[in-house]
Enzyme design. Sequence first.
Site, mmCIF file in Angstrom:
data_model
loop_
_atom_site.group_PDB
_atom_site.id
_atom_site.type_symbol
_atom_site.label_atom_id
_atom_site.label_comp_id
_atom_site.label_asym_id
_atom_site.label_seq_id
_atom_site.Cartn_x
_atom_site.Cartn_y
_atom_site.Cartn_z
ATOM 1 N N GLY A 129 16.598 11.018 2.621
ATOM 2 C CA GLY A 129 17.175 10.863 3.732
ATOM 3 C C GLY A 129 16.826 9.486 4.419
ATOM 4 O O GLY A 129 16.215 8.656 4.101
ATOM 5 N N LYS A 172 20.221 -0.266 10.636
ATOM 6 C CA LYS A 172 19.152 -0.100 9.538
ATOM 7 C C LYS A 172 17.689 -1.001 10.254
ATOM 8 O O LYS A 172 18.123 -2.073 10.705
ATOM 9 C CB LYS A 172 19.452 -0.990 8.174
ATOM 10 C CG LYS A 172 20.571 -0.044 7.582
ATOM 11 C CD LYS A 172 20.449 -0.828 5.989
ATOM 12 C CE LYS A 172 19.242 -0.704 5.218
ATOM 13 N NZ LYS A 172 19.585 -1.176 4.035
ATOM 14 N N ASP A 201 7.060 3.246 9.312
ATOM 15 C CA ASP A 201 7.396 2.953 10.477
ATOM 16 C C ASP A 201 8.712 2.887 11.247
ATOM 17 O O ASP A 201 9.150 2.703 11.899
ATOM 18 C CB ASP A 201 6.898 1.546 10.953
ATOM 19 C CG ASP A 201 7.370 0.260 9.991
ATOM 20 O OD1 ASP A 201 8.529 0.795 9.422
ATOM 21 O OD2 ASP A 201 6.864 -0.620 10.241
ATOM 22 N N ARG A 241 26.219 9.780 -0.578
ATOM 23 C CA ARG A 241 25.715 9.311 -1.913
ATOM 24 C C ARG A 241 25.933 10.312 -3.100
ATOM 25 O O ARG A 241 25.893 11.676 -2.675
ATOM 26 C CB ARG A 241 24.209 8.798 -1.727
ATOM 27 C CG ARG A 241 24.129 7.788 -0.518
ATOM 28 C CD ARG A 241 22.587 7.920 0.201
ATOM 29 N NE ARG A 241 22.451 7.050 1.465
ATOM 30 C CZ ARG A 241 22.176 5.758 1.430
ATOM 31 N NH1 ARG A 241 21.871 5.341 0.091
ATOM 32 N NH2 ARG A 241 22.145 5.278 2.461
ATOM 33 N N ASP A 285 20.364 8.015 -5.173
ATOM 34 C CA ASP A 285 20.454 7.875 -3.604
ATOM 35 C C ASP A 285 21.286 6.430 -3.273
ATOM 36 O O ASP A 285 21.465 6.328 -2.101
ATOM 37 C CB ASP A 285 19.169 8.267 -2.858
ATOM 38 C CG ASP A 285 18.035 7.287 -3.406
ATOM 39 O OD1 ASP A 285 17.775 7.312 -4.407
ATOM 40 O OD2 ASP A 285 17.640 6.607 -2.701
ATOM 41 N N ASN A 286 21.190 5.596 -4.067
ATOM 42 C CA ASN A 286 21.948 4.400 -4.010
ATOM 43 C C ASN A 286 23.313 4.505 -4.629
ATOM 44 O O ASN A 286 23.620 2.947 -4.986
ATOM 45 C CB ASN A 286 20.902 3.241 -4.410
ATOM 46 C CG ASN A 286 19.620 3.319 -3.533
ATOM 47 O OD1 ASN A 286 19.907 3.680 -2.492
ATOM 48 N ND2 ASN A 286 18.663 2.759 -4.118
ATOM 49 N N ASP A 328 23.009 -0.696 -0.509
ATOM 50 C CA ASP A 328 21.402 -0.596 -0.622
ATOM 51 C C ASP A 328 21.150 -1.837 -1.699
ATOM 52 O O ASP A 328 20.982 -1.669 -2.652
ATOM 53 C CB ASP A 328 21.010 0.727 -1.077
ATOM 54 C CG ASP A 328 20.874 1.453 -0.166
ATOM 55 O OD1 ASP A 328 20.876 1.112 1.087
ATOM 56 O OD2 ASP A 328 20.795 2.714 -0.463
#
Length: 491
Positions: A88, A111, A123, A181, A250-251, A260
């Site tokens: 995610g 982003k 973070d 994706r 996922d990319n 990405d």
Amino acid sequence: MTVHFPFQNSYAALPDNFFARVAPTPVAAPRLIKLNRPLAAELGLNPAELETAEGAEILAGKTVPEGAEPIAMAYAGHQFGHFVPQLGDGRAVLLGEVVDKNGVRRDIQLKGSGPTPFSRRGDGRAALGPVLREYIVSEAMAALGIPTTRSLAAVVTGEQVYRGIALPGAVLTRVATSHIRVGTFQYFAARQDVEAVRRLADHVISRHYPDLAGTERPYHALLDAVIARQAKLIADWLLVGFIHGVMNTDNTSVSGETIDYGPCAFMDGYDPKQVFSSIDEFGRYAFANQPRIALWNLTRLAECLLPLFGDDKDQAIKEAEAALDGFAAQFTDAHQAGLRRKLGLFTQVEGDQPLAQALFDAMAAVKADFTLTFRRLSDAAGSGDDAPVRALFEDPTGLDEWLPRWRQRLADEPQTAAERAAAMRQVNPAFIPRNHRIEAVITAAVENDDYAPFEELHAVLARPYDDQPAFSAYAEPPQPDERVLQTFCGT
């Protein structure tokens, strides 16, 4: 002045298990360092509004604009071959969607906008260096004509992030035709939620492949369409010496865009086994391995779609395998056609593929610069002077054996030398985002708050096929002490 975004959100209207609703985390003192004014206008946004203090606050996530429905998208993925059932958006928030001047629906995503329910102890922030890298490389890819996500803006946050050392924080505004994706499909398939897979497939067809909606077998056609776009995309990458570096599922975008840019890089000296990513220790995503990995990723997509192919599982597998079997030919056709253009060949004859391979063998033997070899061949095609391209080869023996074969093949073509050279210059760039140039730009910005090198490099890369004599230094490969041997994931 109120900043207006003409949002028309569709993904946020899907069921709640497709995403988490989460607002970006406000930052201390946002400052706009770069706005992509042409892209803003293309999206129907007012650049002057975005350049205000309010605009900077929106682009940093400090203020949420009217009409936005901020969400973090859910997805899974195979990372270096290992399946992770929940990834995610861990440091990104999709503000919403706009329909651009060409009628294309585009995502607007922040982003580095702070933690989300998918952050996994992170973070949720991004450092300035990776934000500048993605801005430079994604916009360079667009200028090269390669499908890619785009960069609308870069903002420094006035806060620091800690990556072993304290670094300036930043937020990138990324634009994509969507952020769906292969891993998005895997997220629901892993949960055996066939209805969610179907809902997602219908959404992708509606958004990216609307011509398939009325076909007899839309989900088969969807797989075919994604395979076709990925085959063309990977061919495009190889034709400019691009190494993605982290081709996880996922990319892998189902729209066929490059997405990405973490540890990506362009090759300097040609080496088919080239790897830059610090985390790719076994070369899974090496330059020449990218077509094989793309097919592996597409196979994972096919597995997700199998339940939509019908109740007969064996038959569904056969149909998926037949579709996947088409990837190799589609990639090879696109790659070979591109190589012919790069070599100034406008007709196709038997022997063209071995001719191209012989050049690559000569280049690999001495690690000749990938980009400059083809650019100087473009010049040689017009002038007949082979000296500049020979100068790139420490030992030109292999090239000297190849050049007469190439010239003999060119003699069979109908174009004049001038026509051929002009056409070759339109596919063989003079300028690519070389790693050492990107690092110099990042150093100036991070250490000295100096963005002039960034602006200059970005301007040069916006015209990759033009000679730009005043900026010829940007076309040169790195000196030995300038070589970047590793790249790192960042944003």
